[in-house]
Design an enzyme around this catalytic site. Structure first.
Site, mmCIF file in Angstrom:
data_model
loop_
_atom_site.group_PDB
_atom_site.id
_atom_site.type_symbol
_atom_site.label_atom_id
_atom_site.label_comp_id
_atom_site.label_asym_id
_atom_site.label_seq_id
_atom_site.Cartn_x
_atom_site.Cartn_y
_atom_site.Cartn_z
ATOM 1 N N LYS A 81 -11.982 -46.162 -45.370
ATOM 2 C CA LYS A 81 -13.085 -47.107 -44.930
ATOM 3 C C LYS A 81 -14.287 -46.280 -44.427
ATOM 4 O O LYS A 81 -15.463 -46.586 -44.654
ATOM 5 C CB LYS A 81 -12.715 -47.888 -43.694
ATOM 6 C CG LYS A 81 -11.578 -48.925 -43.976
ATOM 7 C CD LYS A 81 -12.102 -50.110 -44.504
ATOM 8 C CE LYS A 81 -11.258 -51.312 -44.542
ATOM 9 N NZ LYS A 81 -11.910 -52.502 -44.991
ATOM 10 N N ASP A 128 -10.486 -55.139 -38.111
ATOM 11 C CA ASP A 128 -9.138 -55.237 -37.844
ATOM 12 C C ASP A 128 -8.310 -53.857 -37.367
ATOM 13 O O ASP A 128 -7.214 -53.590 -37.311
ATOM 14 C CB ASP A 128 -8.280 -55.698 -38.787
ATOM 15 C CG ASP A 128 -8.330 -57.347 -38.518
ATOM 16 O OD1 ASP A 128 -7.938 -57.707 -37.359
ATOM 17 O OD2 ASP A 128 -8.100 -58.206 -39.379
#
Length: 341
Positions: A81, A128
């Site tokens: 990410k 998340d």
């Protein structure tokens, strides 16, 4: 004896393979990927993550080779990410400075000169887990602030990992998609900047930059395959999807590299958050998942597809798979002896 839940696979009837009106977005093109990778290489700790062979599982499946891109080594954050978050924040800073990303590097963007010009900025996001930590880490590395909202039920370890970067982390009484809407609301109210890996009407530039950042991983993988297996190309590509940005970025880049011959692409999701699997059965529109998104695959517990991602996956993915949590649990439990590297 408890019967195992089945994995459901749906072939994609909208696929444009073999040139049926193919059109790949520029932000996942080889040229765009080169720009992102060039910037990532200016980070002091940059190293390509390993491409790991799983010979034991390959033998069990009756295939010649199975390779996994091991992102647990990425900047010490255990996830890909950060490639998207760092590149998007860098692009945003460059736009504020009025310079192209090609003229900037990591050292310059974190310099006192840039801080004097731009002042202290606050970036906000919903997550998340891994995306929020990536935004928080990238903001801290570049001398800026971050605020992160997480959905109800988020693991305390994920929250603390975000806070350790110096960011503010808040768990809300709602799901991931509600956290996304809250981060956008707070940005508008407080003058913060949203760094989100999903798009919506009026918010597409930053999600596209995040996807462009993810192409670094795909470029590394194809280069590693070329070096380790000269003359060979992958036949199948399995990509996990939450909002779909990583899956679409990697697939879009791979297709753009060779539109006439790219791997059979399967997009994989949990049953509880199978928005792409559901969308593939519809009329071409992106459809949300149903239910409370409760799954052990926490990073994939996203109920609404990113429109930018859906356009690519709708056109170029070959199949969509919806999996029970037992699939992830079994994979996680496999002994390391099945790995090489």
């Amino acid at each position: 004896m408890v019967k195992k839940e089945a994995t459901h696979v749906r072939l994609n009837p909208m696929n444009r393979r073999n040139g049926k009106g193919m059109s790949i977005p520029e932000f996942v093109s080889p040229k765009a990927a080169y720009t992102a990778e060039t910037f990532h290489r200016t980070f002091p700790d940059y190293q390509p993550t390993p491409l790991v062979g799983l010979p034991g599982l390959a033998t069990k499946l009756g295939i010649r080779q199975l390779l996994v891109k091991d992102e647990s080594h990425r900047f010490g954050l255990n996830a890909f990410k950060v490639l998207g978050a760092s590149y998007a924040i860098a692009r945003y800073l460059c736009e504020k400075l009025g310079i192209p990303i090609e003229e900037a590097d990591f050292a310059y963007l974190r310099s006192e000169e840039v801080k004097r010009q731009l002042g202290e900025l606050t970036f906000v996001t919903a997550t998340d887990g891994n995306h929020g930590r990536a935004v928080a880490w990238a903001a801290a590395q570049l001398g800026q602030k971050a605020v992160v909202y997480l959905p109800k039920g988020s693991a305390s370890q994920r929250v603390e990992a975000i806070r350790k970067t110096g960011a503010h982390a808040h768990v809300i009484n709602g799901n991931y998609d509600e956290a996304v809407r809250l981060s956008d609301q707070m940005a508008r109210e407080r003058g913060w900047q949203v760094i989100q890996d999903t798009a919506w009407e009026g918010y597409t530039d930053i999600p596209a930059w995040i996807m462009q950042g993810y192409t670094t991983m795909a470029a590394e993988a194809l280069q590693q395959i070329a070096e380790q297996f000269p003359g060979e190309t992958p036949t199948h590509l399995f990509l996990q999807a939450g909002v779909g940005s990583m899956a679409a970025a990697v697939l879009g880049y791979v297709v753009a590299r060779n539109p006439s011959q790219y791997p059979f692409a399967i997009i994989v999701e949990p049953h509880a958050a199978d928005c792409f699997y559901r969308s593939a059965a519809g009329d071409g529109r992106a459809l949300p998942a149903m239910g409370d998104l409760r799954t052990i695959m926490a990073g994939l517990a996203c109920g609404e597809p990113s429109p930018l991602a859906w356009e690519i996956l709708r056109d170029y993915a070959d199949a969509f798979a919806s999996c029970p949590d037992s699939v992830a649990a079994e994979g996680h439990a496999q002994p390391r002896a099945s790995c090489r590297g």
